[in-house]
Design a protein around this motif. Sequence first.
Motif, PDB file in Angstrom:
ATOM      1  N   VAL A 177      30.103   6.138  21.375  1.00  0.00           N
ATOM      2  CA  VAL A 177      28.757   4.875  21.092  1.00  0.00           C
ATOM      3  C   VAL A 177      29.295   4.118  20.197  1.00  0.00           C
ATOM      4  N   GLY A 178      29.547   2.654  19.875  1.00  0.00           N
ATOM      5  CA  GLY A 178      30.079   1.668  19.248  1.00  0.00           C
ATOM      6  C   GLY A 178      29.214   0.099  19.717  1.00  0.00           C
ATOM      7  N   ASP A 179      30.148  -0.625  19.057  1.00  0.00           N
ATOM      8  CA  ASP A 179      30.749  -1.570  19.458  1.00  0.00           C
ATOM      9  C   ASP A 179      32.102  -2.044  19.744  1.00  0.00           C
ATOM     10  N   PHE A 180      32.212  -2.513  20.807  1.00  0.00           N
ATOM     11  CA  PHE A 180      33.522  -2.575  21.535  1.00  0.00           C
ATOM     12  C   PHE A 180      34.061  -4.403  21.521  1.00  0.00           C
ATOM     13  N   SER A 181      35.331  -4.560  21.757  1.00  0.00           N
ATOM     14  CA  SER A 181      35.305  -5.577  21.881  1.00  0.00           C
ATOM     15  C   SER A 181      37.090  -5.944  23.420  1.00  0.00           C
ATOM     16  N   ILE A 182      36.676  -5.531  24.470  1.00  0.00           N
ATOM     17  CA  ILE A 182      37.363  -5.680  25.165  1.00  0.00           C
ATOM     18  C   ILE A 182      38.578  -6.968  24.796  1.00  0.00           C
ATOM     19  N   PRO A 183      39.738  -6.635  24.678  1.00  0.00           N
ATOM     20  CA  PRO A 183      41.425  -7.756  24.554  1.00  0.00           C
ATOM     21  C   PRO A 183      40.990  -8.810  25.986  1.00  0.00           C
ATOM     22  N   PRO A 184      41.452 -10.048  25.608  1.00  0.00           N
ATOM     23  CA  PRO A 184      41.339 -10.840  26.701  1.00  0.00           C
ATOM     24  C   PRO A 184      42.508 -10.751  28.229  1.00  0.00           C
ATOM     25  N   THR A 185      42.013 -10.743  29.109  1.00  0.00           N
ATOM     26  CA  THR A 185      42.870 -10.605  30.308  1.00  0.00           C
ATOM     27  C   THR A 185      44.110 -12.379  30.839  1.00  0.00           C
ATOM     28  N   LYS A 186      44.949 -11.842  30.787  1.00  0.00           N
ATOM     29  CA  LYS A 186      46.080 -12.719  30.945  1.00  0.00           C
ATOM     30  C   LYS A 186      46.252 -13.182  32.657  1.00  0.00           C
ATOM     31  N   PHE A 187      46.228 -14.730  32.667  1.00  0.00           N
ATOM     32  CA  PHE A 187      47.516 -14.603  34.240  1.00  0.00           C
ATOM     33  C   PHE A 187      48.104 -15.755  34.158  1.00  0.00           C
ATOM     34  N   VAL A 188      49.510 -15.906  34.800  1.00  0.00           N
ATOM     35  CA  VAL A 188      50.446 -16.190  34.708  1.00  0.00           C
ATOM     36  C   VAL A 188      50.986 -16.808  36.420  1.00  0.00           C
ATOM     37  N   TYR A 189      50.608 -18.457  37.047  1.00  0.00           N
ATOM     38  CA  TYR A 189      50.921 -18.904  37.825  1.00  0.00           C
ATOM     39  C   TYR A 189      52.500 -20.116  37.460  1.00  0.00           C
ATOM     40  N   PHE A 190      52.504 -20.718  38.412  1.00  0.00           N
ATOM     41  CA  PHE A 190      53.396 -22.090  38.744  1.00  0.00           C
ATOM     42  C   PHE A 190      52.283 -23.229  39.199  1.00  0.00           C
ATOM     43  N   ASP A 191      52.365 -24.389  37.737  1.00  0.00           N
ATOM     44  CA  ASP A 191      51.452 -25.288  38.538  1.00  0.00           C
ATOM     45  C   ASP A 191      52.794 -26.181  38.885  1.00  0.00           C
ATOM     46  N   PRO A 192      52.683 -26.426  40.176  1.00  0.00           N
ATOM     47  CA  PRO A 192      53.860 -27.275  41.385  1.00  0.00           C
ATOM     48  C   PRO A 192      53.399 -29.037  40.423  1.00  0.00           C
ATOM     49  N   GLU A 193      51.987 -29.748  40.315  1.00  0.00           N
ATOM     50  CA  GLU A 193      51.788 -30.956  39.600  1.00  0.00           C
ATOM     51  C   GLU A 193      52.616 -30.877  38.632  1.00  0.00           C
ATOM     52  N   ALA A 194      52.329 -30.258  37.143  1.00  0.00           N
ATOM     53  CA  ALA A 194      53.372 -30.659  36.264  1.00  0.00           C
ATOM     54  C   ALA A 194      55.146 -29.720  36.463  1.00  0.00           C
ATOM     55  N   GLY A 195      55.047 -29.354  36.858  1.00  0.00           N
ATOM     56  CA  GLY A 195      56.577 -29.279  37.248  1.00  0.00           C
ATOM     57  C   GLY A 195      56.781 -27.205  36.502  1.00  0.00           C
ATOM     58  N   GLU A 196      55.911 -26.797  35.766  1.00  0.00           N
ATOM     59  CA  GLU A 196      56.082 -25.853  34.934  1.00  0.00           C
ATOM     60  C   GLU A 196      55.558 -24.481  34.803  1.00  0.00           C
ATOM     61  N   TYR A 197      55.906 -23.225  34.384  1.00  0.00           N
ATOM     62  CA  TYR A 197      54.783 -22.083  35.125  1.00  0.00           C
ATOM     63  C   TYR A 197      54.014 -22.208  33.393  1.00  0.00           C
TER      64      TYR A 197
END
Length: 212
Positions: A166-186
């Motif tokens: 019982v209590g107040d909790f904080s779920i950490p951020p979720t992350k996602f990695v992708y390659f952007d073909p228009e910028a040419g970078e991950y």
Amino acid sequence: MPLFNCFYTVGLPVQEYNLKIDDRIYLISEVRMALFPKTPGNISLGPARLMIPGNYFERPIELYTGPTTLQVKPLPPNAPAGFEGAVGQYQLEAWLSPQVAVVNQPATFSVAISGKGNIHAVPEPIWPNLTQWRAYDSPGKVTTGLPNGDVTGTRLFERVIVTDKVGDFSIPPTKFVYFDPEAGEYRSISSRSVSARIIPAPTPDPASPVLP
């Protein structure tokens, strides 16, 4: 259509319009297919074929396009940790429903990846460490659209989570990695942390009748 063995394919709506050539008006029908290459290199596409059936007075006709070669560039080396092959432009959002849950009762932690690309093949995000929770995978869903001929959509991932604290909790951020073909970078993106409040289970009213 030719065979697209080296691609993920998404059918696009047929576009029809009129074209005037030498005082004659032609109806043009463009049959379109979005192609997402599976491997790099030079990929040859065979001809497309149109068959016009004949009748008693005319012989059948077969029309062919010329073959096409597509050059597919490889992804740059040294991909960052967490990259699982996603290519496109994406955004990330996470939330909990309900935000106020009862102890030992399930809540749904949802992560939505939205953007332009092969949304059906988008891999799972990098889930946060849910040390205070018991987590169970839940089926998600995919919605797609075709604005201006671009394949866009949202892929929803869900986990059912339960805690006995019982209590107040904080779920950490979720992350996602992708390659952007228009910028040419991950690129690596993160959602906001999610707040959750877990309350005790309600106690029965002593004044209420108890059935034997």
